[in-house]
Design an enzyme around this catalytic site. Sequence first.
Site, PDB file in Angstrom:
ATOM      1  N   ASP A   1       9.922  32.321  46.436  1.00  0.00           N
ATOM      2  CA  ASP A   1      11.220  31.661  46.248  1.00  0.00           C
ATOM      3  C   ASP A   1      12.282  32.613  45.720  1.00  0.00           C
ATOM      4  O   ASP A   1      13.442  32.220  45.598  1.00  0.00           O
ATOM      5  CB  ASP A   1      11.096  30.469  45.286  1.00  0.00           C
TER       6      ASP A   1
ATOM      7  N   LYS B   1      13.188  22.451  38.982  1.00  0.00           N
ATOM      8  CA  LYS B   1      13.142  21.491  40.090  1.00  0.00           C
ATOM      9  C   LYS B   1      11.702  21.268  40.518  1.00  0.00           C
ATOM     10  O   LYS B   1      11.255  20.124  40.650  1.00  0.00           O
ATOM     11  CB  LYS B   1      13.944  22.047  41.268  1.00  0.00           C
ATOM     12  N   ASN B   2      10.957  22.358  40.722  1.00  0.00           N
ATOM     13  CA  ASN B   2       9.620  22.211  41.307  1.00  0.00           C
ATOM     14  C   ASN B   2       8.601  21.652  40.327  1.00  0.00           C
ATOM     15  O   ASN B   2       7.555  21.164  40.727  1.00  0.00           O
ATOM     16  CB  ASN B   2       9.157  23.542  41.907  1.00  0.00           C
TER      17      ASN B   2
ATOM     18  N   CYS C   1      10.054  22.481  58.191  1.00  0.00           N
ATOM     19  CA  CYS C   1      11.392  22.717  57.657  1.00  0.00           C
ATOM     20  C   CYS C   1      11.775  24.124  58.101  1.00  0.00           C
ATOM     21  O   CYS C   1      11.020  24.813  58.779  1.00  0.00           O
ATOM     22  CB  CYS C   1      11.407  22.589  56.145  1.00  0.00           C
TER      23      CYS C   1
ATOM     24  N   ARG D   1      20.588  21.130  46.555  1.00  0.00           N
ATOM     25  CA  ARG D   1      19.211  20.642  46.402  1.00  0.00           C
ATOM     26  C   ARG D   1      18.542  21.280  45.193  1.00  0.00           C
ATOM     27  O   ARG D   1      17.704  20.676  44.547  1.00  0.00           O
ATOM     28  CB  ARG D   1      18.388  20.982  47.654  1.00  0.00           C
TER      29      ARG D   1
ATOM     30  N   ARG E   1       4.656  23.989  57.349  1.00  0.00           N
ATOM     31  CA  ARG E   1       4.336  23.259  56.110  1.00  0.00           C
ATOM     32  C   ARG E   1       3.265  22.177  56.332  1.00  0.00           C
ATOM     33  O   ARG E   1       3.477  21.008  56.086  1.00  0.00           O
ATOM     34  CB  ARG E   1       5.591  22.633  55.506  1.00  0.00           C
TER      35      ARG E   1
HETATM   36  C1  EPZ Z   1       5.862  24.721  46.564  1.00  0.00           C
HETATM   37  O1  EPZ Z   1       5.833  24.267  47.913  1.00  0.00           O
HETATM   38  C2  EPZ Z   1       7.337  24.826  46.206  1.00  0.00           C
HETATM   39  N1  EPZ Z   1       7.953  23.518  46.305  1.00  0.00           N
HETATM   40  C3  EPZ Z   1       8.028  25.818  47.138  1.00  0.00           C
HETATM   41  O2  EPZ Z   1       9.386  25.936  46.706  1.00  0.00           O
HETATM   42  C4  EPZ Z   1       7.344  27.171  47.001  1.00  0.00           C
HETATM   43  O3  EPZ Z   1       7.940  28.082  47.897  1.00  0.00           O
HETATM   44  C5  EPZ Z   1       5.848  27.026  47.312  1.00  0.00           C
HETATM   45  O4  EPZ Z   1       5.270  26.017  46.442  1.00  0.00           O
HETATM   46  C6  EPZ Z   1       5.085  28.321  47.124  1.00  0.00           C
HETATM   47  O5  EPZ Z   1       5.218  28.757  45.811  1.00  0.00           O
HETATM   48  C7  EPZ Z   1       7.737  22.610  45.324  1.00  0.00           C
HETATM   49  O6  EPZ Z   1       7.038  22.871  44.355  1.00  0.00           O
HETATM   50  C8  EPZ Z   1       8.422  21.286  45.474  1.00  0.00           C
HETATM   51  P1  EPZ Z   1       2.258  25.591  49.110  1.00  0.00           P
HETATM   52  P2  EPZ Z   1       4.412  23.813  48.562  1.00  0.00           P
HETATM   53  O7  EPZ Z   1       1.487  24.357  49.392  1.00  0.00           O
HETATM   54  O8  EPZ Z   1       3.588  23.142  47.544  1.00  0.00           O
HETATM   55  C9  EPZ Z   1       0.487  26.627  53.361  1.00  0.00           C
HETATM   56  C10 EPZ Z   1      11.711  25.959  46.931  1.00  0.00           C
HETATM   57  O9  EPZ Z   1      12.479  26.760  47.475  1.00  0.00           O
HETATM   58  N2  EPZ Z   1      -0.183  25.314  53.259  1.00  0.00           N
HETATM   59  O10 EPZ Z   1       1.848  26.466  47.964  1.00  0.00           O
HETATM   60  O11 EPZ Z   1       4.717  23.103  49.818  1.00  0.00           O
HETATM   61  C11 EPZ Z   1       1.995  26.470  53.564  1.00  0.00           C
HETATM   62  O12 EPZ Z   1       2.282  26.278  54.930  1.00  0.00           O
HETATM   63  C12 EPZ Z   1      10.428  25.546  47.618  1.00  0.00           C
HETATM   64  O13 EPZ Z   1      11.902  25.452  45.791  1.00  0.00           O
HETATM   65  C13 EPZ Z   1      -1.143  24.964  54.203  1.00  0.00           C
HETATM   66  O14 EPZ Z   1      -1.435  25.734  55.125  1.00  0.00           O
HETATM   67  O15 EPZ Z   1       3.800  25.243  48.897  1.00  0.00           O
HETATM   68  C14 EPZ Z   1       2.527  27.765  53.044  1.00  0.00           C
HETATM   69  O16 EPZ Z   1       2.411  28.748  54.059  1.00  0.00           O
HETATM   70  C15 EPZ Z   1      10.299  26.145  48.993  1.00  0.00           C
HETATM   71  N3  EPZ Z   1      -1.749  23.754  54.117  1.00  0.00           N
HETATM   72  C16 EPZ Z   1       1.576  28.109  51.889  1.00  0.00           C
HETATM   73  O17 EPZ Z   1       0.391  27.324  52.117  1.00  0.00           O
HETATM   74  C17 EPZ Z   1      -1.460  22.869  53.103  1.00  0.00           C
HETATM   75  O18 EPZ Z   1      -2.072  21.786  53.046  1.00  0.00           O
HETATM   76  C18 EPZ Z   1       2.133  27.787  50.516  1.00  0.00           C
HETATM   77  O19 EPZ Z   1       2.359  26.410  50.481  1.00  0.00           O
HETATM   78  C19 EPZ Z   1      -0.481  23.241  52.152  1.00  0.00           C
HETATM   79  C20 EPZ Z   1       0.133  24.462  52.234  1.00  0.00           C
END
Ligand code: EPZ
Length: 421
Positions: free
Chosen positions: A308, A22-23, A118, A400, A123
């Site tokens: 995850d 998915k991701n 969420c 989802r 996020r």
């Molecule tokens: C991706 O989300 C995945 N989703 C998430 O999977 C996964 O948990 C996450 O990466 C971490 O591995 C998809 O790929 C669609 P991040 P993403 O940006 O890209 C902070 C699932 O269950 N952050 O690596 O949104 C954020 O708040 C989902 O399939 C900032 O502070 O994750 C978080 O604490 C859930 N500023 C951390 O970084 C930003 O601009 C990790 O977020 C971006 C992120």
Amino acid sequence: MDSIIVRGGGALRGEIPIAGAKNACLALMPATLLSDEPLTLTNVPRLADIATMTQLLQSLGAEVQSLADGQVLAMSSHDARNHVAEYDIVRKMRASNLVLGPLLARHGKAVVSLPGGCAIGARPMDLHIHGLQAMGAEIELRDGYLHAVARNGLKGAEIELRFPSVGATENVLMAATLARGTTVIRNAAREPEISDLATCLRAMGARIEGDGTGTIIIEGVERLHGATHPVIVDRIELGTYMLAPAIAGGEVELTGGRRELLPAFCEKLEEAGIEIEETADGLKVSRPNGRVRSVDVETAPFPGFPTDLQAQMMALMCTAEGVSVLHETIFENRFMHAPELMRMGAQIEVRGGTATVTGVERLKGAPVMATDLRASVSLILAGLAAEGETVVNRVYHLDRGYEHVVRKFRGIGADIERVSN
Ligand code: EPZ
């Protein structure tokens, strides 16, 4: 709303085919916006999130055809002129923000609704914004939307991410493929889904190296051409189903699974006493007799233990022998499955980002509520070995991210059914 009923039973045996990720797919689909030639994805998972991304791309003017029972997506954004990603779609799925970089690269402008928080956390998107601003984009937040403009197009830049954000790495990577000059992303995310996206972009003519390491270098090109790309196998679905025989006993083969996709997770399972064997078709997982051992887990960016899979691992630790400390370092609110597991008799104490689980002999089935995608499947896993019946409500979260979840669990002998209320 549908519910899923699980009746705890004996050992599980059989085979589960692992679907496309998915991701990975949610980042690969917006890549169609980078070219006016067709991009076709194969091994696409049949999931609600894929349908949402399809709806978003179509709202931007792209053509997206779902073929072969949803396993192939034939896309073309030749006539895609709209650069506004509306709130009513983006709010349903955070990954919608992955159209920001491609829209900027292709049209020089983008208006993308902030996804909003969420269940698992705020996020924010500051890392996405800083990265694209470094490439010359002017981005301001107005009435809940990011208004982004790259008046003279995007230019290559040196970008250091404060945190190896998956989404920020993907947005900047896609934007950089068409920027003027060279972009270097330092402290980039190293998840396998990043490498899968880079592989697809290279097939479209992009010049990228270093993906999978912390430093990715992209030489911008004039244009990208079409391609056909197979979506990488879903390592989170893989890890989820590996936990089924670990929790309920038995032996299950996960076809398509590869150990290198989950290095830290596999180490932790083996530390807990689970056996993992690499086979010609995937991974065979079995649990010897007796209880598993408690282990401590700390989530981290790849190649660390995936956030995850934290909820699913907690379900295993609920009936392990000893005390397990799970430290969630990625998201600020990702223990919502804990109170639901406690309804089943689990002994869990949550303090901030740390959950301490004292294993009990056996859980007891109970009505529980799914709160987010990964929490919902951890409740099903817990129900597989619980005494009696577990009813998981609000299972729309599951749709989802888990393709044919009841069929896959049934295929290894679980007593599980989906009912409409
Ligand atoms: C991706 O989300 C995945 N989703 C998430 O999977 C996964 O948990 C996450 O990466 C971490 O591995 C998809 O790929 C669609 P991040 P993403 O940006 O890209 C902070 C699932 O269950 N952050 O690596 O949104 C954020 O708040 C989902 O399939 C900032 O502070 O994750 C978080 O604490 C859930 N500023 C951390 O970084 C930003 O601009 C990790 O977020 C971006 C992120």
